[in-house]
Motif scaffolding. Structure first.
Motif, PDB file in Angstrom:
ATOM      1  N   ASP A  87       0.851  -1.190   0.000  1.00 53.61           N
ATOM      2  CA  ASP A  87       0.000   0.000   0.000  1.00 53.61           C
ATOM      3  C   ASP A  87       0.894   1.251   0.000  1.00 53.61           C
ATOM      4  O   ASP A  87       1.713   1.416   0.915  1.00 53.61           O
ATOM      5  CB  ASP A  87      -0.884  -0.046   1.265  1.00 53.61           C
ATOM      6  CG  ASP A  87      -1.786   1.180   1.397  1.00 53.61           C
ATOM      7  OD1 ASP A  87      -1.698   2.086   0.536  1.00 53.61           O
ATOM      8  OD2 ASP A  87      -2.566   1.213   2.369  1.00 53.61           O
TER       9      ASP A  87
ATOM     10  N   ASP B  68       0.477   4.129   0.962  1.00 52.17           N
ATOM     11  CA  ASP B  68       0.410   4.896   2.213  1.00 52.17           C
ATOM     12  C   ASP B  68       1.435   4.417   3.234  1.00 52.17           C
ATOM     13  O   ASP B  68       1.867   5.181   4.095  1.00 52.17           O
ATOM     14  CB  ASP B  68      -0.989   4.788   2.848  1.00 52.17           C
ATOM     15  CG  ASP B  68      -2.003   5.654   2.123  1.00 52.17           C
ATOM     16  OD1 ASP B  68      -1.585   6.414   1.218  1.00 52.17           O
ATOM     17  OD2 ASP B  68      -3.203   5.554   2.438  1.00 52.17           O
TER      18      ASP B  68
ATOM     19  N   VAL C  49       3.117   7.599   4.265  1.00 50.52           N
ATOM     20  CA  VAL C  49       2.620   8.018   5.588  1.00 50.52           C
ATOM     21  C   VAL C  49       3.322   7.218   6.703  1.00 50.52           C
ATOM     22  O   VAL C  49       3.920   7.801   7.616  1.00 50.52           O
ATOM     23  CB  VAL C  49       1.078   7.828   5.693  1.00 50.52           C
ATOM     24  CG1 VAL C  49       0.573   8.321   7.047  1.00 50.52           C
ATOM     25  CG2 VAL C  49       0.375   8.538   4.540  1.00 50.52           C
ATOM     26  N   GLY C  50       3.278   5.887   6.606  1.00 54.61           N
ATOM     27  CA  GLY C  50       3.835   5.028   7.665  1.00 54.61           C
ATOM     28  C   GLY C  50       5.334   5.234   7.836  1.00 54.61           C
ATOM     29  O   GLY C  50       5.856   5.238   8.952  1.00 54.61           O
TER      30      GLY C  50
ATOM     31  N   TYR D 268      20.369  -0.658   0.499  1.00 54.97           N
ATOM     32  CA  TYR D 268      19.983  -1.827   1.291  1.00 54.97           C
ATOM     33  C   TYR D 268      19.754  -3.058   0.412  1.00 54.97           C
ATOM     34  O   TYR D 268      19.832  -4.176   0.873  1.00 54.97           O
ATOM     35  CB  TYR D 268      18.697  -1.547   2.085  1.00 54.97           C
ATOM     36  CG  TYR D 268      18.899  -0.537   3.187  1.00 54.97           C
ATOM     37  CD1 TYR D 268      19.376  -0.928   4.431  1.00 54.97           C
ATOM     38  CD2 TYR D 268      18.641   0.806   2.974  1.00 54.97           C
ATOM     39  CE1 TYR D 268      19.587  -0.005   5.435  1.00 54.97           C
ATOM     40  CE2 TYR D 268      18.842   1.739   3.972  1.00 54.97           C
ATOM     41  CZ  TYR D 268      19.313   1.331   5.203  1.00 54.97           C
ATOM     42  OH  TYR D 268      19.520   2.239   6.197  1.00 54.97           O
TER      43      TYR D 268
ATOM     44  N   PRO E 171      13.139  -4.660   3.070  1.00 55.58           N
ATOM     45  CA  PRO E 171      12.340  -3.669   3.825  1.00 55.58           C
ATOM     46  C   PRO E 171      13.023  -2.300   3.869  1.00 55.58           C
ATOM     47  O   PRO E 171      12.373  -1.265   3.933  1.00 55.58           O
ATOM     48  CB  PRO E 171      12.243  -4.268   5.234  1.00 55.58           C
ATOM     49  CG  PRO E 171      12.532  -5.711   5.071  1.00 55.58           C
ATOM     50  CD  PRO E 171      13.440  -5.849   3.881  1.00 55.58           C
TER      51      PRO E 171
ATOM     52  N   VAL F 260      12.885   1.271   0.784  1.00 52.63           N
ATOM     53  CA  VAL F 260      12.165   2.550   0.787  1.00 52.63           C
ATOM     54  C   VAL F 260      12.944   3.631   1.523  1.00 52.63           C
ATOM     55  O   VAL F 260      12.669   4.823   1.365  1.00 52.63           O
ATOM     56  CB  VAL F 260      10.740   2.367   1.384  1.00 52.63           C
ATOM     57  CG1 VAL F 260      10.814   1.816   2.809  1.00 52.63           C
ATOM     58  CG2 VAL F 260       9.961   3.660   1.390  1.00 52.63           C
TER      59      VAL F 260
ATOM     60  N   ASP G 163      22.777  -3.243  15.069  1.00 54.96           N
ATOM     61  CA  ASP G 163      21.520  -2.789  14.463  1.00 54.96           C
ATOM     62  C   ASP G 163      21.666  -2.590  12.953  1.00 54.96           C
ATOM     63  O   ASP G 163      20.709  -2.757  12.201  1.00 54.96           O
ATOM     64  CB  ASP G 163      20.996  -1.506  15.148  1.00 54.96           C
ATOM     65  CG  ASP G 163      21.923  -0.310  15.034  1.00 54.96           C
ATOM     66  OD1 ASP G 163      23.148  -0.503  14.877  1.00 54.96           O
ATOM     67  OD2 ASP G 163      21.428   0.821  15.118  1.00 54.96           O
TER      68      ASP G 163
ATOM     69  N   THR H 159      15.497   0.916  14.879  1.00 52.41           N
ATOM     70  CA  THR H 159      14.657   2.065  15.268  1.00 52.41           C
ATOM     71  C   THR H 159      14.528   2.124  16.794  1.00 52.41           C
ATOM     72  O   THR H 159      14.509   3.198  17.388  1.00 52.41           O
ATOM     73  CB  THR H 159      13.257   1.992  14.623  1.00 52.41           C
ATOM     74  OG1 THR H 159      12.566   0.844  15.103  1.00 52.41           O
ATOM     75  CG2 THR H 159      13.328   1.938  13.109  1.00 52.41           C
TER      76      THR H 159
ATOM     77  N   HIS I 155      18.799  13.185  12.938  1.00 51.87           N
ATOM     78  CA  HIS I 155      19.241  12.330  11.842  1.00 51.87           C
ATOM     79  C   HIS I 155      17.973  11.665  11.310  1.00 51.87           C
ATOM     80  O   HIS I 155      17.197  11.093  12.078  1.00 51.87           O
ATOM     81  CB  HIS I 155      20.220  11.273  12.373  1.00 51.87           C
ATOM     82  CG  HIS I 155      20.435  10.145  11.416  1.00 51.87           C
ATOM     83  ND1 HIS I 155      20.909  10.341  10.144  1.00 51.87           N
ATOM     84  CD2 HIS I 155      20.192   8.814  11.526  1.00 51.87           C
ATOM     85  CE1 HIS I 155      20.979   9.177   9.525  1.00 51.87           C
ATOM     86  NE2 HIS I 155      20.538   8.232  10.340  1.00 51.87           N
TER      87      HIS I 155
ATOM     88  N   LYS J 219       9.562   9.494   9.449  1.00 50.41           N
ATOM     89  CA  LYS J 219       8.818   9.039  10.622  1.00 50.41           C
ATOM     90  C   LYS J 219       9.731   8.751  11.812  1.00 50.41           C
ATOM     91  O   LYS J 219       9.317   8.875  12.970  1.00 50.41           O
ATOM     92  CB  LYS J 219       8.044   7.770  10.220  1.00 50.41           C
ATOM     93  CG  LYS J 219       7.123   7.189  11.267  1.00 50.41           C
ATOM     94  CD  LYS J 219       5.865   8.004  11.433  1.00 50.41           C
ATOM     95  CE  LYS J 219       4.716   7.256  12.047  1.00 50.41           C
ATOM     96  NZ  LYS J 219       4.190   6.143  11.292  1.00 50.41           N
TER      97      LYS J 219
ATOM     98  N   TYR K 111      22.489   9.208   4.977  1.00 53.63           N
ATOM     99  CA  TYR K 111      23.374   8.726   6.032  1.00 53.63           C
ATOM    100  C   TYR K 111      24.088   9.877   6.762  1.00 53.63           C
ATOM    101  O   TYR K 111      23.448  10.612   7.482  1.00 53.63           O
ATOM    102  CB  TYR K 111      24.402   7.743   5.466  1.00 53.63           C
ATOM    103  CG  TYR K 111      23.901   6.357   5.097  1.00 53.63           C
ATOM    104  CD1 TYR K 111      22.710   5.822   5.575  1.00 53.63           C
ATOM    105  CD2 TYR K 111      24.674   5.535   4.249  1.00 53.63           C
ATOM    106  CE1 TYR K 111      22.304   4.535   5.225  1.00 53.63           C
ATOM    107  CE2 TYR K 111      24.273   4.249   3.903  1.00 53.63           C
ATOM    108  CZ  TYR K 111      23.094   3.752   4.389  1.00 53.63           C
ATOM    109  OH  TYR K 111      22.710   2.480   4.054  1.00 53.63           O
TER     110      TYR K 111
ATOM    111  N   SER L 288      24.506   4.179  13.476  1.00 49.50           N
ATOM    112  CA  SER L 288      24.326   2.795  13.923  1.00 49.50           C
ATOM    113  C   SER L 288      25.648   2.194  14.357  1.00 49.50           C
ATOM    114  O   SER L 288      26.721   2.629  13.942  1.00 49.50           O
ATOM    115  CB  SER L 288      23.730   1.963  12.787  1.00 49.50           C
ATOM    116  OG  SER L 288      22.397   2.317  12.591  1.00 49.50           O
TER     117      SER L 288
END
Ligand code: CAA
Length: 389
Positions: A30, A32, A36-37, A144, A149, A152, A185, A203, A234, A239, A278, A308
């Motif tokens: 999706d 969004d 958004v997320g 990545y 994942p 994006v 991480d 995160t 950073h 989000k 970065y 990280s």
């Protein structure tokens, strides 16, 4: 009172971008979730002719335009997309800019924190040498991998900062708190041109580091949320910064809540379109805020740097009288607006066309040459760069 800080800020990003809605549709997600997320609307795409060196050189050129080079003693380049395990990317940058040999050139590495370490080194240097300057650059291509994942949250770009005594844009305060802990991480093994990441864990660590440092900062300085005009982060994705800001907003009165929320949106505007750069990311937030909204001289800004692995620093800065006259918002907006949109097919092709780590010669695709500097290829295991005449 003596002050040290930032005199000029430059920026560069590749001339290509992908729309995150296109990527989401191709990945069966999706849109969004991405816009958004995660909070990303576009992502700069680097062809193989644009790397940490060429982007750094372009950002440096942007910051140095019209400036006297008298007194420029050092180029400190923070990057985690190193192009050589030995030679500093800053050496190539100096050569591309045609600077004299009386300049020190060093690369600084600690994930996305590298440019902040370089900035503090530069501040100490100029505080003892009022007539000297240091160019600090954060430059990276965030990779990545296709269909991951993290895809994006990729991006590419560089931010450069001319650091001086009696700075014209921002005075950096001597109030920082910092911390380091070995954490798995996010990292990049030497054989790989893509990062490995435990995404959600990263995160969580970012937020833990921020919370700890915010508590330490308040104890050390006696300051709180209301003392700041803006909080900058950073931004691996927009989000992420918003999640950290919520920690501060818990303690904010209505006016502080509204002010910090609005300023955060302004600070994230460039990153939403460029993606994660970065080591330059925090300073792209700074540029986005300063170029997106006029603020009163003397305004205090908090800056949170996170790399990280993991290392973080929280410090503050105050805006100088007349800072607006030292900024070039139209130029930077044009740079972002002027990028050419690529399809997901084209992005996938470009992503996979990466100079190999084998001893073979490699030629970059001339079709994607853009910007004032480019990697032409690799010959006899040496990277070949060229600059516009
Ligand atoms: N509409 C709106 N929102 C949606 C949605 C939809 N249809 N579907 C999902 N979302 C929301 C989710 O609710 C979630 O929001 P919250 O985090 O607020 O709960 C958000 O979208 C992300 O969803 P997921 O957690 O399911 O996303 P994911 O597992 O696919 O991965 C990621 C997200 C972990 C950030 C991943 O992109 C990643 O690994 N990125 C690289 C690592 C990274 O950037 N880490 C940041 C900290 S480390 C650092 O800062 C250093 C650095 O530069 C790398």
């Amino acid at each position: 009172m003596s002050e040290v800080g930032i005199e000029r800020i430059g920026f560069a990003t590749p001339g290509l971008y992908m729309d995150m809605k296109d990527l989401a549709r191709r990945r069966g997600i999706d849109p969004d979730k991405y816009t958004v997320g995660i909070g990303q609307s576009e992502q700069s795409v680097a062809p193989s002719s644009q790397d940490a060196v060429t982007l750094a050189a372009a950002a440096a050129k942007d910051a140095l335009e019209g400036e006297s080079l008298e007194g420029l003693d050092m180029i400190l380049l923070g990057t985690e997309s190193a192009v050589d395990a030995s030679r500093a990317a800053a050496v190539y940058v100096k050569e591309l800019l045609g600077l004299p040999d009386a300049v020190r050139c060093v690369e600084v590495k600690q994930a996305c924190y590298g440019a902040t370490a370089a900035l503090f080194w530069a501040l100490d240097y100029v505080s003892r040498r009022k007539d000297r300057k240091v160019l600090v650059i954060g430059s990276d291509v965030a990779r990545y991998g296709l269909n991951t994942p993290g895809e994006v949250t990729q991006g590419a770009g560089a931010v450069s900062m001319l650091v001086s005594y009696d700075p014209k844009i921002l005075a950096i305060e001597d109030d920082s708190v910092f911390m380091t802990a070995e954490v798995a991480d996010f990292w990049r093994p030497l054989y790989s041109n893509c990062a490995l990441v435990n995404g959600r864990y990263s995160t969580q660590i970012y937020l833990e580091f921020f919370s700890k440092l915010w508590e330490r900062y308040k104890q050390k300085t006696g300051k709180g949320a209301k003392d700041f005009e803006a909080f900058l982060f950073h931004l691996p994705f927009a989000k992420m910064g918003l999640k950290a800001l919520k920690e501060v907003l818990k303690e904010a009165d209505d006016a502080t809540f509204a002010r910090l929320s609005k300023r955060f949106e302004t600070s994230a505007a460039y990153s939403r379109r460029v993606g994660n750069i970065y080591s330059g990311s925090l300073y792209l937030s700074l540029l986005s805020l300063l170029e997106g909204q006029a603020m009163e001289p003397g305004s205090r800004i908090a800056l949170f740097s996170y790399g990280s692995g993991a290392e973080a620093e929280l410090f503050s800065a105050t805006l100088k009288e007349g800072y607006l006259s030292r900024l070039y918002p139209e130029r930077h907006l044009k740079m972002i607006e002027g990028r050419k949109r690529v399809t997901v097919d084209e992005y996938e092709h470009l992503f996979s066309d990466f100079p190999t780590s084998s001893p073979q010669d490699y030629a970059c695709d001339k079709k994607y040459f853009s910007g004032p500097f480019r990697l032409v290829g690799v010959k006899d295991q040496q990277r070949m760069y060229e600059a516009d005449e």
